[in-house]
Design a protein around this motif. Structure first.
Motif, mmCIF file in Angstrom:
data_model
loop_
_atom_site.group_PDB
_atom_site.id
_atom_site.type_symbol
_atom_site.label_atom_id
_atom_site.label_comp_id
_atom_site.label_asym_id
_atom_site.label_seq_id
_atom_site.Cartn_x
_atom_site.Cartn_y
_atom_site.Cartn_z
ATOM 1 N N GLY A 119 18.928 -0.186 5.378
ATOM 2 C CA GLY A 119 20.151 -0.980 5.434
ATOM 3 C C GLY A 119 20.534 -1.729 4.187
ATOM 4 O O GLY A 119 21.532 -2.459 4.212
ATOM 5 N N ASP A 120 19.790 -1.604 3.086
ATOM 6 C CA ASP A 120 20.099 -2.432 1.918
ATOM 7 C C ASP A 120 21.482 -2.145 1.348
ATOM 8 O O ASP A 120 22.130 -3.040 0.825
ATOM 9 N N ARG A 121 21.950 -0.900 1.407
ATOM 10 C CA ARG A 121 23.295 -0.531 0.953
ATOM 11 C C ARG A 121 24.061 -0.003 2.156
ATOM 12 O O ARG A 121 24.233 1.190 2.353
ATOM 13 N N LEU A 122 24.542 -0.941 2.971
ATOM 14 C CA LEU A 122 25.087 -0.607 4.277
ATOM 15 C C LEU A 122 26.263 0.350 4.189
ATOM 16 O O LEU A 122 26.338 1.332 4.929
ATOM 17 N N TRP A 123 27.218 0.096 3.283
ATOM 18 C CA TRP A 123 28.424 0.917 3.240
ATOM 19 C C TRP A 123 28.100 2.352 2.848
ATOM 20 O O TRP A 123 28.691 3.298 3.377
ATOM 21 N N ALA A 124 27.150 2.523 1.932
ATOM 22 C CA ALA A 124 26.744 3.881 1.554
ATOM 23 C C ALA A 124 26.034 4.563 2.718
ATOM 24 O O ALA A 124 26.239 5.757 2.968
ATOM 25 N N ALA A 125 25.194 3.813 3.441
ATOM 26 C CA ALA A 125 24.518 4.384 4.603
ATOM 27 C C ALA A 125 25.516 4.811 5.670
ATOM 28 O O ALA A 125 25.352 5.850 6.320
ATOM 29 N N LEU A 126 26.570 4.026 5.850
ATOM 30 C CA LEU A 126 27.589 4.368 6.847
ATOM 31 C C LEU A 126 28.360 5.623 6.440
ATOM 32 O O LEU A 126 28.670 6.469 7.291
ATOM 33 N N ALA A 127 28.692 5.747 5.152
ATOM 34 C CA ALA A 127 29.376 6.955 4.693
ATOM 35 C C ALA A 127 28.501 8.178 4.916
ATOM 36 O O ALA A 127 28.978 9.240 5.341
ATOM 37 N N THR A 141 19.760 -11.185 10.077
ATOM 38 C CA THR A 141 19.922 -12.407 9.283
ATOM 39 C C THR A 141 20.322 -12.141 7.838
ATOM 40 O O THR A 141 21.028 -12.953 7.236
ATOM 41 N N LEU A 142 19.896 -11.010 7.270
ATOM 42 C CA LEU A 142 20.216 -10.734 5.872
ATOM 43 C C LEU A 142 21.589 -10.099 5.683
ATOM 44 O O LEU A 142 22.278 -10.391 4.702
ATOM 45 N N GLU A 143 22.000 -9.214 6.597
ATOM 46 C CA GLU A 143 23.242 -8.482 6.358
ATOM 47 C C GLU A 143 24.460 -9.390 6.250
ATOM 48 O O GLU A 143 25.332 -9.159 5.407
ATOM 49 N N PRO A 144 24.574 -10.453 7.081
ATOM 50 C CA PRO A 144 25.725 -11.353 6.876
ATOM 51 C C PRO A 144 25.732 -11.974 5.476
ATOM 52 O O PRO A 144 26.809 -12.211 4.907
ATOM 53 N N LEU A 145 24.555 -12.220 4.900
ATOM 54 C CA LEU A 145 24.498 -12.740 3.533
ATOM 55 C C LEU A 145 24.883 -11.659 2.530
ATOM 56 O O LEU A 145 25.599 -11.933 1.559
ATOM 57 N N GLN A 162 26.909 -9.215 2.984
ATOM 58 C CA GLN A 162 28.321 -8.896 3.099
ATOM 59 C C GLN A 162 29.221 -9.919 2.410
ATOM 60 O O GLN A 162 30.402 -9.655 2.174
ATOM 61 N N ARG A 163 28.676 -11.068 2.058
ATOM 62 C CA ARG A 163 29.492 -12.089 1.404
ATOM 63 C C ARG A 163 29.980 -11.671 0.026
ATOM 64 O O ARG A 163 30.888 -12.281 -0.533
ATOM 65 N N VAL A 164 29.369 -10.654 -0.549
ATOM 66 C CA VAL A 164 29.775 -10.206 -1.882
ATOM 67 C C VAL A 164 31.060 -9.388 -1.836
ATOM 68 O O VAL A 164 31.655 -9.122 -2.870
ATOM 69 N N PHE A 165 31.520 -9.007 -0.635
ATOM 70 C CA PHE A 165 32.698 -8.156 -0.495
ATOM 71 C C PHE A 165 33.915 -8.940 -0.019
ATOM 72 O O PHE A 165 33.793 -9.949 0.691
ATOM 73 N N THR A 166 35.096 -8.438 -0.375
ATOM 74 C CA THR A 166 36.344 -9.092 0.024
ATOM 75 C C THR A 166 36.588 -8.971 1.521
ATOM 76 O O THR A 166 37.261 -9.806 2.109
ATOM 77 N N ASP A 167 36.060 -7.919 2.146
ATOM 78 C CA ASP A 167 36.295 -7.677 3.573
ATOM 79 C C ASP A 167 34.960 -7.362 4.233
ATOM 80 O O ASP A 167 34.611 -6.193 4.411
ATOM 81 N N PRO A 168 34.184 -8.384 4.602
ATOM 82 C CA PRO A 168 32.840 -8.151 5.133
ATOM 83 C C PRO A 168 32.865 -7.344 6.424
ATOM 84 O O PRO A 168 33.791 -7.439 7.240
ATOM 85 N N GLY A 169 31.827 -6.542 6.613
ATOM 86 C CA GLY A 169 31.690 -5.770 7.838
ATOM 87 C C GLY A 169 31.114 -6.601 8.966
ATOM 88 O O GLY A 169 30.426 -7.595 8.738
ATOM 89 N N ALA A 170 31.405 -6.207 10.194
ATOM 90 C CA ALA A 170 30.882 -6.888 11.375
ATOM 91 C C ALA A 170 30.676 -5.868 12.485
ATOM 92 O O ALA A 170 31.513 -4.978 12.688
ATOM 93 N N VAL A 171 29.572 -5.991 13.197
ATOM 94 C CA VAL A 171 29.244 -5.067 14.275
ATOM 95 C C VAL A 171 30.062 -5.397 15.513
ATOM 96 O O VAL A 171 30.200 -6.560 15.886
#
Length: 387
Positions: free
Chosen positions: A316-324, A342-346, A348-357
């Motif tokens: 899960g460290d690179r979530l968007w790439a894993a999703l693609a 606990t880590l993924e919400p942190l 996602q803060r680096v992105f303009t549009d954070p992901g959410a489950v």
């Protein structure tokens, strides 16, 4: 008439590196109450690679591709060894990227592979933005618009009295499954304590899938003693009880007990990936596109794993790439991706549009682009190569 390569808009004209915010200390705000009660503050902010972070930009004609965050060590490798060769590369031709010149003889190891991955993922982002097609489409076609997610509880204390409420909450939220850590303290107490603690969590999880992560902390004797316990718990897989691929790992594999063994996220070099996949060392494959050389390499190992009868659960460290990656594969090849509670919400803060489950699912991409654009913290780049 066919367009020339210079007319595609996806030719890289420059590589830039920009600062982004470091990982904040403490836990993310607004954690669900059950999680907040048993969460352990992450160690990440104490690591220099998380305090000082950057975004890599590959600049085309009228568009840019991005990848973030990367550490300073990785950013310097991008600038010093890869950037000159990337300038002039057409991001619409991903198979050519590996043949671009590099200003170094050293192409292996964790940081070198992260740098290669960062550039490759930024190029996929550029190709998507220029073409107007999603990354799963560029990888061969979108198979799934939404991907199941399993909850990683590695930031939680499994022995906390309230942990059973978290296990029940995860199931209620519709996650594909849940993964709990084998902490140092729990391992120290022995198999009986592990059976008691994890047994309570397993019962609270109900019929949901249940996994454990040893974080490579087990000694050989501890791992062998845990196998009957994990078999009784009917774990979907046990991840990295100890260092994968060595003599101790082989002895645990030989002991069997019907416990599927998972590894792969730390196999960053091609030869190591091939050795684990084809040597009968694992039952469940885990790849991280941000560590393993990028999306194209990850897709290759997913296909090899599938041919060998192994499912892949991207790290899960690179979530968007894993999703693609998952979006371009069927559920038999990639049943689910990892969401760190606990880590993924942190992250996602680096992105303009954070992901959410939502209902245990995530979209296989943000639309056009590999990931949302990162939030840059400076008006000027730190490094620029090219024009």
């Amino acid at each position: 008439m066919a367009r020339s390569i210079s007319d595609t808009g996806s030719v890289v004209r420059a590589v830039r590196v920009w600062p982004v915010a470091g990982q904040p200390a403490g836990l993310p705000d607004s954690l669900p109450e059950p999680i907040a009660a048993v969460a352990v503050p992450p160690a990440g902010p104490s690591w220099p690679e998380h305090r000082t972070r950057f975004a890599v930009e590959v600049v085309g004609d009228g568009a840019s591709g991005w990848h973030a965050p990367v550490s300073e060590a990785v950013a310097r490798l991008v600038v010093d060894t890869l950037a000159d060769g990337v300038v002039g590369h057409d991001a619409a031709a991903p198979r050519k990227l590996a043949y671009r010149p590099r200003a170094s003889r050293h192409h292996q190891g964790a940081h070198a592979r992260q740098a290669v991955s960062a550039v490759e993922l930024a190029c996929w982002d550029l190709a998507s933005r220029v073409s107007g097609r999603t990354v799963p489409e560029l990888l061969g076609g979108t198979v799934r618009a939404h991907v199941p997610v399993y909850a990683s509880a590695l930031g939680l204390d499994p022995a906390h009295p309230e942990a059973v409420k978290v296990a029940a909450w995860i199931s209620e939220q519709g996650f594909w499954g849940q993964k709990w850590p084998l902490t140092k303290e729990l391992l120290r107490q022995g198999p009986v304590a592990v059976a008691r603690v994890l047994g309570n969590l397993r019962e609270a999880a109900g019929e949901g899938r249940f996994m454990v992560d040893g974080l490579r902390r087990c000694r050989l004797d501890e791992a062998l003693g845990l196998l009957p316990v994990l078999a009784d718990l009917r774990v979907a897989f046990a991840e990295e009880l100890l260092e994968p691929g060595g003599v101790a790992w082989a002895r645990v594999r030989a002991a069997g007990a019907g416990v599927p063994m998972a590894a792969g996220e730390h196999a960053v070099d091609e030869h190591e990936q091939t050795r684990l996949l084809t040597g009968g060392a694992v039952d469940v494959w885990q790849t991280d596109p941000g560590w393993s050389g990028g999306l194209a390499r990850s897709l290759h190992t997913v296909e090899v794993a599938a041919d060998l009868g192994m499912p892949t659960f991207p790290h899960g460290d690179r979530l968007w790439a894993a999703l693609a990656l998952a979006g371009a594969c069927c559920r038999d090849k990639v049943p689910a991706v990892e969401w760190h509670l606990t880590l993924e919400p942190l992250r996602q803060r680096v992105f303009t549009d954070p992901g959410a489950v939502e209902a245990g699912m995530l979209p296989s991409g943000p639309g056009i682009g590999l990931a949302p654009t990162p939030v840059i913290t400076s008006p000027l780049p730190v490094w620029t190569v090219g024009s």
